[in-house]
Design an enzyme around this catalytic site. Structure first.
Site, PDB file in Angstrom:
ATOM      1  CD  GLU A   1       4.527   2.430  -9.177  1.00 59.66           C
ATOM      2  OE1 GLU A   1       3.543   2.115  -8.504  1.00 59.66           O
ATOM      3  OE2 GLU A   1       5.417   1.610  -9.496  1.00 59.66           O
TER       4      GLU A   1
ATOM      5  CG  LEU B   1     -11.417  -5.025 -10.915  1.00 62.71           C
ATOM      6  CD1 LEU B   1     -11.269  -3.525 -11.124  1.00 62.71           C
ATOM      7  CD2 LEU B   1     -12.153  -5.317  -9.617  1.00 62.71           C
TER       8      LEU B   1
ATOM      9  CG  ASN C   1      -4.176  -0.580 -12.470  1.00 67.68           C
ATOM     10  OD1 ASN C   1      -3.935  -0.785 -11.271  1.00 67.68           O
ATOM     11  ND2 ASN C   1      -3.580  -1.254 -13.437  1.00 67.68           N
TER      12      ASN C   1
ATOM     13  N   GLY D   1       0.773  -1.242   0.000  1.00 71.40           N
ATOM     14  CA  GLY D   1       0.000   0.000   0.000  1.00 71.40           C
ATOM     15  C   GLY D   1       0.802   1.287   0.000  1.00 71.40           C
TER      16      GLY D   1
ATOM     17  CG  HIS E   1       1.363  -1.583 -15.369  1.00 67.93           C
ATOM     18  ND1 HIS E   1       1.177  -2.828 -14.834  1.00 67.93           N
ATOM     19  CD2 HIS E   1       2.316  -1.717 -16.321  1.00 67.93           C
ATOM     20  CE1 HIS E   1       1.976  -3.687 -15.446  1.00 67.93           C
ATOM     21  NE2 HIS E   1       2.679  -3.041 -16.354  1.00 67.93           N
TER      22      HIS E   1
ATOM     23  CG  MET F   1      -1.769  -8.395  -6.148  1.00 72.23           C
ATOM     24  SD  MET F   1      -0.786  -7.534  -7.409  1.00 72.23           S
ATOM     25  CE  MET F   1       0.078  -8.920  -8.127  1.00 72.23           C
TER      26      MET F   1
END
Ligand code: GRF
Length: 222
Positions: free
Chosen positions: A179, A98, A112, A17, A114, A95
């Protein structure tokens, strides 16, 4: 920043997280017109749930073993998010793939992150794939999720160099730093209503100043 109504964000996370933490920090630091209102995990021991607890954010564990099918599991996710009136769902190290029903329910409201420059190196171990392929630059991507794996319309990317002596760990660390910058930034652009999706293309309303490169190794666009 004027704190008008805050966008209600729900985060799905399966692991440590750190991206969740970056979003929480940006929100608590007054840099986001958004608040994380619930963290949902498919892992009871996900550190992301502990991070939520430390910040007084509701954490929900949905046990995949308690659901008869992927559809039933995703329905339980939808229920948990809806109960908290979530407007934007952020996948942060989540992980599982969906279901189409989930994506349809939150169409263009699921983001999302990546750890590669999509469409290169989707799926697991984006950094390892980049090293193996011998690319000279890699990076990270925030995109809207669709029914595929890491295939949805791209919102922001950051580019970082790959060095000859990089290991998976050193490259991952270089990428992760970006990120943590681009995910809160994408959420803020969404919260400001500046993102427009047409087919595969996401355009971002805004001044050229917003498109300036950042300092250090990387380059963020937009
Ligand atoms: C990140 O590298 C993210 O890009 C990928 O999974 C990792 C999650 O890391 N989808 P964390 O749990 O946010 O620290």
């Amino acid at each position: 920043m004027a704190r008008s109504r805050l966008l209600r964000v729900g985060v799905l996370a399966s692991g440590r997280g750190s991206n969740l933490q970056a979003i929480i920090d940006a929100s608590e630091g007054g840099k986001l017109n958004a608040a994380v209102v619930v963290v949902v995990s498919d892992k009871a021991d996900a550190y992301a749930l502990e991070r939520a607890r430390r910040h007084g954010i509701k954490g929900v564990f949905v046990d995949p073993k308690g659901c008869a099918s992927r559809q039933a599991f995703d329905k339980a996710l939808i229920d948990a998010l809806t109960e908290h009136q979530v407007e934007l769902v952020c996948l942060a190290g989540y992980m599982r793939v969906l279901t189409a029903a989930f994506i349809n329910h939150f169409r263009h409201r699921v983001m999302n992150i990546h750890p590669a420059l999509l469409p290169s190196f989707p799926g697991l171990h984006g950094q390892r794939q980049a090293l193996k392929h011998g690319v000279k630059f890699s990076g990270c991507t925030v995109h809207f999720a669709d029914e595929g794996v890491d295939t949805g319309p791209i919102i922001i990317q950051a580019v970082v160099p790959v060095f000859d002596d990089d290991s998976e760990e050193t490259l991952a660390a270089r990428i992760l730093r970006y990120e943590h910058q681009i995910y809160p930034r994408a959420i803020q652009l969404y919260a400001e209503g500046r993102l427009h999706v047409r087919g595969r293309h996401v355009t971002c309303q805004g001044s050229e100043a917003d498109r300036a490169p950042t300092e250090g190794w990387g380059y963020i666009h937009p």
